[in-house]
Design an enzyme around this catalytic site. Structure first.
Site, PDB file in Angstrom:
ATOM      1  CG  ASN A  10      -1.679   1.172   0.615  1.00 54.06           C
ATOM      2  OD1 ASN A  10      -1.596   2.264   0.492  1.00 54.06           O
ATOM      3  ND2 ASN A  10      -2.533   1.141   1.545  1.00 54.06           N
ATOM      4  CG  HIS A  46      -8.531   4.083   1.387  1.00 60.06           C
ATOM      5  ND1 HIS A  46      -8.918   4.031   2.855  1.00 60.06           N
ATOM      6  CD2 HIS A  46      -9.668   4.597   0.968  1.00 60.06           C
ATOM      7  CE1 HIS A  46      -9.714   4.190   2.748  1.00 60.06           C
ATOM      8  NE2 HIS A  46     -10.695   4.723   2.020  1.00 60.06           N
ATOM      9  NE  ARG A  48      -8.249   7.376   5.255  1.00 58.76           N
ATOM     10  CZ  ARG A  48      -9.522   7.292   5.401  1.00 58.76           C
ATOM     11  NH1 ARG A  48      -9.928   7.562   5.628  1.00 58.76           N
ATOM     12  NH2 ARG A  48      -9.512   6.229   6.174  1.00 58.76           N
ATOM     13  CD  GLU A  73      -6.859   0.189   1.428  1.00 57.83           C
ATOM     14  OE1 GLU A  73      -7.015   0.676   1.367  1.00 57.83           O
ATOM     15  OE2 GLU A  73      -6.059  -0.772   1.250  1.00 57.83           O
ATOM     16  CB  THR A 104     -10.122   1.837   7.303  1.00 64.58           C
ATOM     17  OG1 THR A 104      -9.402   2.171   6.299  1.00 64.58           O
ATOM     18  CG2 THR A 104     -11.437   1.712   6.686  1.00 64.58           C
ATOM     19  CD  GLU A 154      -7.260  -6.103   3.111  1.00 61.85           C
ATOM     20  OE1 GLU A 154      -7.341  -6.423   1.604  1.00 61.85           O
ATOM     21  OE2 GLU A 154      -6.512  -5.333   3.957  1.00 61.85           O
TER      22      GLU A 154
HETATM   23  N1  PXP Z   1      -6.279  -3.149   4.158  1.00 65.35           N
HETATM   24  C1  PXP Z   1      -7.148  -1.783   4.613  1.00 65.35           C
HETATM   25  C2  PXP Z   1      -8.405  -2.023   3.505  1.00 65.35           C
HETATM   26  C3  PXP Z   1      -6.013  -0.515   4.648  1.00 65.35           C
HETATM   27  O1  PXP Z   1      -7.846   0.191   4.819  1.00 65.35           O
HETATM   28  C4  PXP Z   1      -5.376  -0.282   5.392  1.00 65.35           C
HETATM   29  C5  PXP Z   1      -4.710   0.978   5.659  1.00 65.35           C
HETATM   30  O2  PXP Z   1      -5.371   1.761   4.805  1.00 65.35           O
HETATM   31  C6  PXP Z   1      -4.344  -1.527   4.901  1.00 65.35           C
HETATM   32  C7  PXP Z   1      -4.567  -2.398   4.350  1.00 65.35           C
HETATM   33  C8  PXP Z   1      -2.733  -1.224   5.401  1.00 65.35           C
HETATM   34  O3  PXP Z   1      -2.488  -0.979   6.700  1.00 65.35           O
HETATM   35  P1  PXP Z   1      -1.616  -0.405   7.073  1.00 65.35           P
HETATM   36  O4  PXP Z   1      -0.691   0.612   6.702  1.00 65.35           O
HETATM   37  O5  PXP Z   1      -1.661  -0.755   8.799  1.00 65.35           O
HETATM   38  O6  PXP Z   1      -0.448  -1.661   6.625  1.00 65.35           O
END
Ligand code: PXP
Length: 254
Positions: A10, A46, A48, A73, A104, A154
């Site tokens: 991500n 994501h 937003r 996302e 989130t 997920e």
């Molecule tokens: N999966 C989803 C659906 C998320 O919303 C997020 C956070 O944006 C992540 C994975 C990744 O989380 P992190 O950034 O804490 O690794």
């Protein structure tokens, strides 16, 4: 032989750093290309409602310039559905979204969740997009996601990652049970949120797990060791846990 576990990187927080100064550096698309070179199987971001991380222009470029599966996302809103249908990413992960939250903070409620969920899943699937629902790791939520027609979920690992001692063991047990229910129902099982080198192994070792999506820690660690190294090390930890899990050697060591 253990089943292959995909790593989705991500890149939201590369955009967060860029946005702090409003310029073009660091470029999240450059980070995405580098992540794939370092062994990521796909890229996640994501979009937003308030565009606090990636922007619409980033999404255009990610779709054009990254030669790997892209997982968008997004909230199940009309605006986001229009954007998803215009871009047709490989996958969409539907997430809850509250403007005031820092990240989130919880999963979607697939049991009593918004009425927009079922039509959104249908619309995206009809467009050939793989849909997952970001849910709390409970058997009830997995069953509700299956009833909504989602082919994947997920599991939100935030509570597990923030817990310690017995609390972490309890949270891990919930994730293991939810993943087993996914397997029984034929749903693909993913997990993410808050994963680090220190807490990823027990999650990676869960047999039905097919994909982990990890962002904040990898981008933070990149400050110290570089993005490619941070991703390569995560892949190595995941693969080691997977192999050990297949032989029953992995446990909760935190
Ligand atoms: N999966 C989803 C659906 C998320 O919303 C997020 C956070 O944006 C992540 C994975 C990744 O989380 P992190 O950034 O804490 O690794």
């Amino acid at each position: 032989m253990a089943r292959y576990l995909r790593l989705g990187v991500n890149i939201d927080h590369v955009a967060t750093v860029r946005n702090a100064r409003g310029g073009s550096h660091p470029d999240p698309v450059r980070a995405a290309v580098m992540a794939i070179q370092a062994g990521a199987d796909g890229i996640t971001a994501h979009l937003r409602e308030d565009r606090r991380h990636i922007t619409d222009a980033d999404l255009d470029r990610l779709m054009r310039e990254v030669r790997a599966p892209f997982n968008l996302e997004m909230a199940a809103t009309d605006e986001m559905l229009r954007i998803a249908l215009a871009h047709r990413p490989h996958a969409v992960c539907l997430v809850p979204e509250r403007r005031e939250e820092r990240t989130t903070e919880g999963g979607l409620d697939a049991v009593a969740g918004p009425a927009s969920l079922a039509p959104a899943v249908r619309t995206l699937r009809e467009a050939g997009i793989r849909v997952s629902l970001f849910i709390e790791p409970t058997v009830e939520q997995v069953e509700a996601a299956a009833a909504l027609g989602a082919p994947a979920v997920e599991l939100h690992t935030g509570a597990y990652c923030h817990a310690a001692g017995d609390g972490a063991a309890r949270e891990l047990a919930r994730i293991v049970a939810a993943a087993a229910r996914c397997d029984a129902l034929g749903l693909e099982c993913h997990a993410g949120h808050g994963l680090t080198y220190d807490n990823v192994a027990p999650i990676a070792a869960i047999e039905p797990m097919a994909e982990l999506n990890i962002g904040h820690f990898l981008v933070g660690e990149a400050v110290f060791i570089g993005l490619e190294a941070s991703i390569r090390r995560m892949r190595a930890v995941m693969e080691g846990a997977r192999a050990a899990g297949a032989t029953g050697l992995i446990g909760l060591s935190r």
